[in-house]
Scaffold this active site. Structure first.
Site, PDB file in Angstrom:
ATOM      1  N   GLY A   1       1.792   1.689  -1.099  1.00  0.00           N
ATOM      2  CA  GLY A   1       1.592   1.205   0.264  1.00  0.00           C
ATOM      3  C   GLY A   1       2.933   0.987   0.941  1.00  0.00           C
ATOM      4  N   GLY A   2       3.390  -0.256   0.966  1.00  0.00           N
ATOM      5  CA  GLY A   2       4.591  -0.637   1.719  1.00  0.00           C
ATOM      6  C   GLY A   2       5.804   0.249   1.469  1.00  0.00           C
TER       7      GLY A   2
ATOM      8  N   SER B   1       2.195  -2.953  -5.075  1.00  0.00           N
ATOM      9  CA  SER B   1       3.611  -3.345  -5.028  1.00  0.00           C
ATOM     10  C   SER B   1       4.512  -2.441  -5.873  1.00  0.00           C
ATOM     11  CB  SER B   1       3.777  -4.816  -5.430  1.00  0.00           C
ATOM     12  OG  SER B   1       3.092  -5.653  -4.509  1.00  0.00           O
TER      13      SER B   1
ATOM     14  N   GLY C   1       0.262  -5.477  -1.804  1.00  0.00           N
ATOM     15  CA  GLY C   1       0.956  -6.078  -0.664  1.00  0.00           C
ATOM     16  C   GLY C   1       1.465  -7.477  -0.932  1.00  0.00           C
TER      17      GLY C   1
ATOM     18  N   GLU D   1      -5.842  -0.208  -8.794  1.00  0.00           N
ATOM     19  CA  GLU D   1      -5.071  -1.072  -7.902  1.00  0.00           C
ATOM     20  C   GLU D   1      -5.579  -2.511  -8.034  1.00  0.00           C
ATOM     21  OE1 GLU D   1      -3.239   1.338  -4.434  1.00  0.00           O
ATOM     22  OE2 GLU D   1      -5.241   0.774  -3.861  1.00  0.00           O
TER      23      GLU D   1
ATOM     24  N   ASN E   1       0.126   5.615   0.899  1.00  0.00           N
ATOM     25  CA  ASN E   1      -0.954   5.160   1.771  1.00  0.00           C
ATOM     26  C   ASN E   1      -0.311   4.369   2.911  1.00  0.00           C
ATOM     27  OD1 ASN E   1      -3.122   3.959   2.995  1.00  0.00           O
ATOM     28  ND2 ASN E   1      -3.818   2.808   1.197  1.00  0.00           N
ATOM     29  N   TRP E   2      -0.254   4.987   4.071  1.00  0.00           N
ATOM     30  CA  TRP E   2       0.446   4.366   5.206  1.00  0.00           C
ATOM     31  C   TRP E   2      -0.379   3.253   5.855  1.00  0.00           C
ATOM     32  CZ3 TRP E   2       2.882   9.184   8.218  1.00  0.00           C
ATOM     33  CH2 TRP E   2       3.761   9.841   7.345  1.00  0.00           C
ATOM     34  N   LYS E   3      -1.631   3.130   5.459  1.00  0.00           N
ATOM     35  CA  LYS E   3      -2.549   2.119   6.017  1.00  0.00           C
ATOM     36  C   LYS E   3      -2.516   2.175   7.553  1.00  0.00           C
ATOM     37  CE  LYS E   3      -2.213  -0.443   1.768  1.00  0.00           C
ATOM     38  NZ  LYS E   3      -2.281  -1.689   1.042  1.00  0.00           N
TER      39      LYS E   3
ATOM     40  N   HIS F   1     -10.881   2.133  -1.543  1.00  0.00           N
ATOM     41  CA  HIS F   1      -9.701   1.260  -1.553  1.00  0.00           C
ATOM     42  C   HIS F   1     -10.143  -0.196  -1.461  1.00  0.00           C
ATOM     43  CE1 HIS F   1      -6.010  -0.706  -0.297  1.00  0.00           C
ATOM     44  NE2 HIS F   1      -5.390   0.307  -0.861  1.00  0.00           N
TER      45      HIS F   1
ATOM     46  N   GLU G   1      -9.185  -2.575   0.247  1.00  0.00           N
ATOM     47  CA  GLU G   1      -9.369  -3.097   1.613  1.00  0.00           C
ATOM     48  C   GLU G   1     -10.703  -2.622   2.209  1.00  0.00           C
ATOM     49  OE1 GLU G   1      -5.493  -1.745   2.831  1.00  0.00           O
ATOM     50  OE2 GLU G   1      -4.681  -3.187   1.397  1.00  0.00           O
TER      51      GLU G   1
HETATM   52  P1  13P Z   1       1.378  -1.953  -1.657  1.00  0.00           P
HETATM   53  O1  13P Z   1       2.194  -0.902  -2.345  1.00  0.00           O
HETATM   54  O2  13P Z   1       1.885  -2.307  -0.302  1.00  0.00           O
HETATM   55  O3  13P Z   1       1.158  -3.145  -2.540  1.00  0.00           O
HETATM   56  O4  13P Z   1      -0.094  -1.321  -1.408  1.00  0.00           O
HETATM   57  C1  13P Z   1      -0.743  -0.711  -2.452  1.00  0.00           C
HETATM   58  C2  13P Z   1      -1.932  -0.011  -1.928  1.00  0.00           C
HETATM   59  O5  13P Z   1      -2.890  -0.632  -1.493  1.00  0.00           O
HETATM   60  C3  13P Z   1      -1.917   1.460  -1.924  1.00  0.00           C
HETATM   61  O6  13P Z   1      -3.179   1.973  -1.651  1.00  0.00           O
END
Ligand code: 13P
Length: 255
Positions: free
Chosen positions: A234-235, A213, A173, A167, A9-11, A95, A97
């Site tokens: 994510g990251g 993470s 994050g 999640e 997920n590149w956000k 998600h 967010e």
């Molecule tokens: P991180 O891997 O950066 O914690 O993000 C997880 C995430 O929200 C994937 O959708």
């Protein structure tokens, strides 16, 4: 039986040049992986170019969100048919967010899940508790409610196209990952709930990803757990080397 599934997920993080460069590197490094299911989820505006770049390889493309209506006066929104049009197979829905920053409700997320499935998009349906909910010992009720409401009206047959992602909000994050046992406990709970809702066969075939993470260093131990079927990253999905590390861990954790 289910196949492990790793999605990035590149956000709202990479620009166009960076997105294309990352997609190209992933194609070179892991574009031939077939024993683990792979996807990347770039921002809307780069979906088409990334999907074109990855069209000949085994990495699929997903969107990070969509609207529940197919078309209409919804300024700023993107509809499911548009995602199909630009080459998406998946769409991330619910998600944390979207829930916590944008106030999306369980009902709205459920409408999107039903719409995605009716269009032939494969939803990755997310849920997870906040830190205060975990501390108040509400994890079980929060994730159970999210799963039940997210999947309301989804048939057993449609479940073949659904991925669940657990999640925990406190792990997203933050660098603070759930321990493998913490993840497994929730995944096992979700699996038991899926068995209640859809029966043992559908439940056994449903992929439940862990997200929060995930890194190459912790991916193997997480995915070694019996009910952790991959990762929503994510990251660590923003660099080809670290995303590849997670994919390699999935390949060796294959059950
Ligand atoms: P991180 O891997 O950066 O914690 O993000 C997880 C995430 O929200 C994937 O959708």
């Amino acid at each position: 039986m289910r196949q492990l599934f790793v999605a990035g997920n590149w956000k709202m993080r990479l620009n166009g040049r960076q997105s294309i460069r990352l997609a190209g590197r992933l194609r070179e490094r892991v574009g031939d992986v077939t024993d683990v299911r792979l996807a990347v989820c770039p921002p809307f505006v780069y979906l088409k170019s990334v999907a074109e770049l990855l069209s000949e390889c085994s990495i699929d493309v997903g969107a990070q969100n969509m609207h529940a209506e197919e078309a209409g006066a919804f300024t700023g929104e993107v509809a499911g048919p548009m995602l199909l049009d630009v080459g998406c197979r998946y769409v991330i829905l619910g998600h944390s967010e979207r829930r916590h920053v944008f106030g999306e409700t369980d009902e709205f997320i459920n409408q999107k899940v039903l719409k995605a499935l009716s269009l032939g998009l494969e939803p990755i349906v997310c849920g997870g508790e906040t830190l205060s909910q975990r501390e108040a010992v509400q994890t079980e009720s929060v994730v159970s409610d999210q799963l039940k409401s997210g999947l309301a009206g989804v048939t057993a047959e449609q479940m073949a196209k659904v991925t669940i992602a657990y999640e925990p909000v406190w792990a997203i994050g933050t660098g603070r990952t759930a321990t493998p046992q913490q993840a497994e406990d929730v995944h096992a709970l979700l699996r038991a709930l899926l068995t209640e809702m859809y029966g043992a066969d559908v439940s056994a075939d449903t992929v439940i990803q862990y997200g929060g993470s995930v890194k190459p260093e912790n991916a193997a131990e997480l995915m070694a757990m019996p009910n952790v079927d991959g990762a929503l990253v994510g990251g660590a999905s923003l660099e080809a080397a670290s995303f590849e590390g997670i994919i390699r861990a999935a390949q060796s954790a294959r059950k």
